[in-house]
Design a protein around this motif. Structure first.
Motif, PDB file in Angstrom:
ATOM      1  N   ALA A 378       0.827  -1.204   0.000  1.00  0.00           N
ATOM      2  CA  ALA A 378       0.000   0.000   0.000  1.00  0.00           C
ATOM      3  C   ALA A 378       0.865   1.259   0.000  1.00  0.00           C
ATOM      4  N   THR A 379       1.958   1.221   0.758  1.00  0.00           N
ATOM      5  CA  THR A 379       2.880   2.361   0.768  1.00  0.00           C
ATOM      6  C   THR A 379       3.503   2.556  -0.596  1.00  0.00           C
ATOM      7  N   VAL A 380       3.931   1.465  -1.223  1.00  0.00           N
ATOM      8  CA  VAL A 380       4.550   1.556  -2.548  1.00  0.00           C
ATOM      9  C   VAL A 380       3.559   2.097  -3.566  1.00  0.00           C
ATOM     10  N   ARG A 381       2.326   1.606  -3.534  1.00  0.00           N
ATOM     11  CA  ARG A 381       1.314   2.108  -4.482  1.00  0.00           C
ATOM     12  C   ARG A 381       1.129   3.615  -4.330  1.00  0.00           C
ATOM     13  N   GLY A 382       1.179   4.093  -3.097  1.00  0.00           N
ATOM     14  CA  GLY A 382       0.967   5.511  -2.846  1.00  0.00           C
ATOM     15  C   GLY A 382       2.068   6.401  -3.386  1.00  0.00           C
ATOM     16  N   LEU A 383       3.188   5.821  -3.779  1.00  0.00           N
ATOM     17  CA  LEU A 383       4.305   6.601  -4.319  1.00  0.00           C
ATOM     18  C   LEU A 383       4.153   6.885  -5.810  1.00  0.00           C
ATOM     19  N   TYR A 384       3.121   6.317  -6.440  1.00  0.00           N
ATOM     20  CA  TYR A 384       2.941   6.433  -7.896  1.00  0.00           C
ATOM     21  C   TYR A 384       1.571   7.038  -8.214  1.00  0.00           C
ATOM     22  N   PRO A 385       1.536   8.283  -8.693  1.00  0.00           N
ATOM     23  CA  PRO A 385       0.255   8.956  -8.963  1.00  0.00           C
ATOM     24  C   PRO A 385      -0.626   8.225  -9.971  1.00  0.00           C
ATOM     25  N   ARG A 386      -0.023   7.447 -10.888  1.00  0.00           N
ATOM     26  CA  ARG A 386      -0.819   6.766 -11.916  1.00  0.00           C
ATOM     27  C   ARG A 386      -1.018   5.287 -11.602  1.00  0.00           C
ATOM     28  N   PHE A 387      -0.869   4.885 -10.348  1.00  0.00           N
ATOM     29  CA  PHE A 387      -0.947   3.455 -10.061  1.00  0.00           C
ATOM     30  C   PHE A 387      -2.340   2.893 -10.334  1.00  0.00           C
ATOM     31  N   ALA A 388      -3.384   3.621 -10.004  1.00  0.00           N
ATOM     32  CA  ALA A 388      -4.742   3.126 -10.280  1.00  0.00           C
ATOM     33  C   ALA A 388      -4.950   2.931 -11.772  1.00  0.00           C
ATOM     34  N   ASP A 389      -4.385   3.813 -12.579  1.00  0.00           N
ATOM     35  CA  ASP A 389      -4.483   3.663 -14.033  1.00  0.00           C
ATOM     36  C   ASP A 389      -3.731   2.421 -14.497  1.00  0.00           C
ATOM     37  N   PHE A 390      -2.588   2.149 -13.875  1.00  0.00           N
ATOM     38  CA  PHE A 390      -1.843   0.948 -14.236  1.00  0.00           C
ATOM     39  C   PHE A 390      -2.641  -0.309 -13.882  1.00  0.00           C
ATOM     40  N   ARG A 391      -3.260  -0.310 -12.724  1.00  0.00           N
ATOM     41  CA  ARG A 391      -4.052  -1.473 -12.326  1.00  0.00           C
ATOM     42  C   ARG A 391      -5.201  -1.710 -13.305  1.00  0.00           C
ATOM     43  N   ALA A 392      -5.827  -0.657 -13.772  1.00  0.00           N
ATOM     44  CA  ALA A 392      -6.891  -0.793 -14.771  1.00  0.00           C
ATOM     45  C   ALA A 392      -6.336  -1.333 -16.086  1.00  0.00           C
ATOM     46  N   LEU A 393      -5.113  -0.919 -16.430  1.00  0.00           N
ATOM     47  CA  LEU A 393      -4.471  -1.409 -17.652  1.00  0.00           C
ATOM     48  C   LEU A 393      -4.215  -2.912 -17.548  1.00  0.00           C
ATOM     49  N   VAL A 394      -3.777  -3.374 -16.389  1.00  0.00           N
ATOM     50  CA  VAL A 394      -3.551  -4.802 -16.179  1.00  0.00           C
ATOM     51  C   VAL A 394      -4.857  -5.569 -16.352  1.00  0.00           C
ATOM     52  N   ASP A 395      -5.936  -5.039 -15.814  1.00  0.00           N
ATOM     53  CA  ASP A 395      -7.230  -5.711 -15.928  1.00  0.00           C
ATOM     54  C   ASP A 395      -7.675  -5.841 -17.383  1.00  0.00           C
ATOM     55  N   ARG A 396      -7.370  -4.836 -18.195  1.00  0.00           N
ATOM     56  CA  ARG A 396      -7.757  -4.885 -19.611  1.00  0.00           C
ATOM     57  C   ARG A 396      -6.886  -5.838 -20.420  1.00  0.00           C
ATOM     58  N   TYR A 397      -5.573  -5.860 -20.148  1.00  0.00           N
ATOM     59  CA  TYR A 397      -4.661  -6.663 -20.950  1.00  0.00           C
ATOM     60  C   TYR A 397      -4.609  -8.123 -20.495  1.00  0.00           C
ATOM     61  N   ASP A 398      -4.915  -8.369 -19.249  1.00  0.00           N
ATOM     62  CA  ASP A 398      -4.837  -9.734 -18.728  1.00  0.00           C
ATOM     63  C   ASP A 398      -6.000 -10.009 -17.793  1.00  0.00           C
ATOM     64  N   PRO A 399      -7.232  -9.976 -18.300  1.00  0.00           N
ATOM     65  CA  PRO A 399      -8.395 -10.172 -17.427  1.00  0.00           C
ATOM     66  C   PRO A 399      -8.458 -11.564 -16.804  1.00  0.00           C
ATOM     67  N   ARG A 400      -7.820 -12.563 -17.428  1.00  0.00           N
ATOM     68  CA  ARG A 400      -7.831 -13.918 -16.876  1.00  0.00           C
ATOM     69  C   ARG A 400      -6.769 -14.119 -15.799  1.00  0.00           C
ATOM     70  N   GLY A 401      -5.884 -13.147 -15.630  1.00  0.00           N
ATOM     71  CA  GLY A 401      -4.825 -13.288 -14.635  1.00  0.00           C
ATOM     72  C   GLY A 401      -3.753 -14.289 -15.020  1.00  0.00           C
ATOM     73  N   VAL A 402      -3.513 -14.434 -16.313  1.00  0.00           N
ATOM     74  CA  VAL A 402      -2.516 -15.398 -16.785  1.00  0.00           C
ATOM     75  C   VAL A 402      -1.134 -15.096 -16.214  1.00  0.00           C
ATOM     76  N   PHE A 403      -0.807 -13.818 -16.103  1.00  0.00           N
ATOM     77  CA  PHE A 403       0.550 -13.428 -15.698  1.00  0.00           C
ATOM     78  C   PHE A 403       0.650 -13.027 -14.222  1.00  0.00           C
ATOM     79  N   ARG A 404      -0.380 -13.342 -13.467  1.00  0.00           N
ATOM     80  CA  ARG A 404      -0.380 -12.963 -12.057  1.00  0.00           C
ATOM     81  C   ARG A 404       0.403 -13.975 -11.226  1.00  0.00           C
ATOM     82  N   ASN A 405       0.950 -13.492 -10.124  1.00  0.00           N
ATOM     83  CA  ASN A 405       1.551 -14.355  -9.108  1.00  0.00           C
ATOM     84  C   ASN A 405       1.333 -13.693  -7.757  1.00  0.00           C
ATOM     85  N   ALA A 406       1.779 -14.308  -6.697  1.00  0.00           N
ATOM     86  CA  ALA A 406       1.522 -13.767  -5.363  1.00  0.00           C
ATOM     87  C   ALA A 406       2.167 -12.396  -5.184  1.00  0.00           C
ATOM     88  N   TRP A 407       3.377 -12.230  -5.712  1.00  0.00           N
ATOM     89  CA  TRP A 407       4.076 -10.938  -5.592  1.00  0.00           C
ATOM     90  C   TRP A 407       3.281  -9.831  -6.276  1.00  0.00           C
TER      91      TRP A 407
END
Length: 414
Positions: A378-407
């Motif tokens: 949460a602290t790391v996310r707060g250091l990036y003003p566009r982090f919410a936009d990046f998270r939305a980008l991940v959802d669009r490009y990989d909605p199935r979570g193919v490239f997700r891991n615990a990290w």
């Protein structure tokens, strides 16, 4: 997997079921389309579990090498498995160069870009800033090409491997150039207080190395396009022999020093491509802070000098220019980088890392994505003003979570 696969340093053993080495894009697309979890393994030069998976790992090392120079000689298109040392040889033969390189020429280009890895220089952006185009296989197995100026481009370049498999990159290139590398010993602490901005700008690329055994700097490395006059510099004396960045280690694998002119790719890295730079018996951490607060950051490290010195091999201090890439550690701020090479003992190193993070927190220090840090997500996310936009980008490009891991789930806040 029949063989254990570890990262470069050996502190991470990957939990993957299989390691795939596709020889072409059709095979790669089939692997992705079949579903995950999948992660791409570059040169393995990361120190945390960002590339780990309970599914399958993919190495791009067997993809056909690509180095297509544009007709205007301003860009080169390369494959997703190429390493900087290989790229340097190909470009230099054509009289071209990339603007910057990391300390190690052994790392993969795509892996460096995905984590905003850097070189050094007050006017030099990190390695991801040279990307003019990116080609990837997204989570459904379909190819996507993005170019500088496209809506998703600034979010996709430093993508942490979350958007897809990078199959090719188009990089800006410049005419090949020569550099001279000078090393000075024992830069006094007083010089930092009086001349730090001037010192950091005193070359195309500048690195200061200290093991924090004293308040002074062990070695100052200046990579310049012109010749320096003989004699002391900022109170430091010219080295009387070649130096390794880590005090006391033999300098056989270090790049040429003493101001001997040489090609860009043989001076920008600290280590020669033909040598393995070390055994890998190390851990690494790095934080980027605003450059205008550079002396504050050095003071912050000095406050815990006694806690970090026993587990430290060397601390490199360098600069990186600001950029517009959403998850770059240098997003919209010129930065001072504080890079720490630790002993290879996670249990002993982590308390030192936490102590540094506590001291650097008031400076909004951004940790390197591929290295050891303990800051909560949460602290790391707060250091990036566009982090919410990046998270939305991940959802669009990989909605199935193919490239997700615990990290990645932790970082994204899933």
């Amino acid at each position: 997997m029949s063989n254990v696969v570890t990262n470069w340093a050996g502190n991470i053993t990957f939990g993957a079921r299989r390691l795939h080495r596709p020889a072409g894009l059709p095979q790669l697309r089939e692997l992705v389309a079949a579903g995950g979890p999948l992660r791409v393994l570059g040169s393995g030069h990361s120190f945390n579990r960002m590339a780990d998976t309970t599914g399958d790992l993919i190495s791009l090392a067997d993809l056909p090498r690509i180095a297509e120079i544009a007709a205007d000689r301003r860009t080169v298109r390369v494959d997703g498995g190429i390493r900087y040392g290989e790229l340097a040889d190909l470009l230099d033969a054509e009289g071209l160069a990339v603007h910057n390189m990391a300390s190690l020429p052994h790392i993969s280009v795509a892996g460096a870009v995905m984590t905003a890895t850097h070189g050094s220089g007050v006017r030099n952006g990190n390695l991801a800033t040279s990307v003019a185009g990116i080609e990837l296989i997204r989570g459904d197995g379909e190819p996507v090409t993005l170019r500088r100026g496209d809506d998703d481009f600034a979010g996709a370049v430093v993508g942490l491997g979350a958007l897809g498999v990078v199959t090719a990159l188009t990089l800006d290139v410049v005419p090949a150039f020569e550099l001279r590398q000078y090393v000075y010993d024992d830069l006094p602490r007083a010089a930092l207080e009086q001349h730090l901005p001037e010192i950091l700008a005193h070359g195309y690329s500048v690195s200061l190395f200290t093991d924090w055994s004293s308040p002074d700097i062990n070695h100052a490395w200046f990579k310049r396009t012109d010749e320096l006059p003989p004699g002391p510099l900022f109170g430091a004396r010219p080295a009387d022999g070649p130096r390794h960045p880590v005090p006391g280690l033999p300098a056989d694998n270090s790049t040429e020093q003493f101001g001997v002119p040489g090609p860009w790719h043989a001076r920008l890295p600290h280590f020669r491509m033909e040598f393995t730079p070390s055994t890998g018996a190390e851990l690494q951490s790095e934080w980027m802070v605003p450059r205008e607060r550079a002396l504050e950051a050095i003071d912050a490290v000095a406050r815990v000098r006694d806690r970090i010195a026993p587990v430290l091999q060397v601390n490199e201090i360098r600069t990186v220019a600001a950029d517009e890439l959403w998850l770059s550690m240098n997003y919209r701020r010129d930065s001072l980088g504080l890079h720490f090479t630790w002993i290879a003992d996670t249990e002993q190193v982590l308390p030192a890392v936490a102590a540094l993070e506590e001291q650097l927190a008031p400076l909004a220090a951004r940790p390197h994505w591929g290295k050891v840090f303990t800051q909560d997500a949460a602290t790391v996310r707060g250091l990036y003003p566009r982090f919410a936009d990046f998270r939305a980008l991940v959802d669009r490009y990989d909605p199935r979570g193919v490239f997700r891991n615990a990290w990645l789930d932790d970082i994204l806040g899933a």
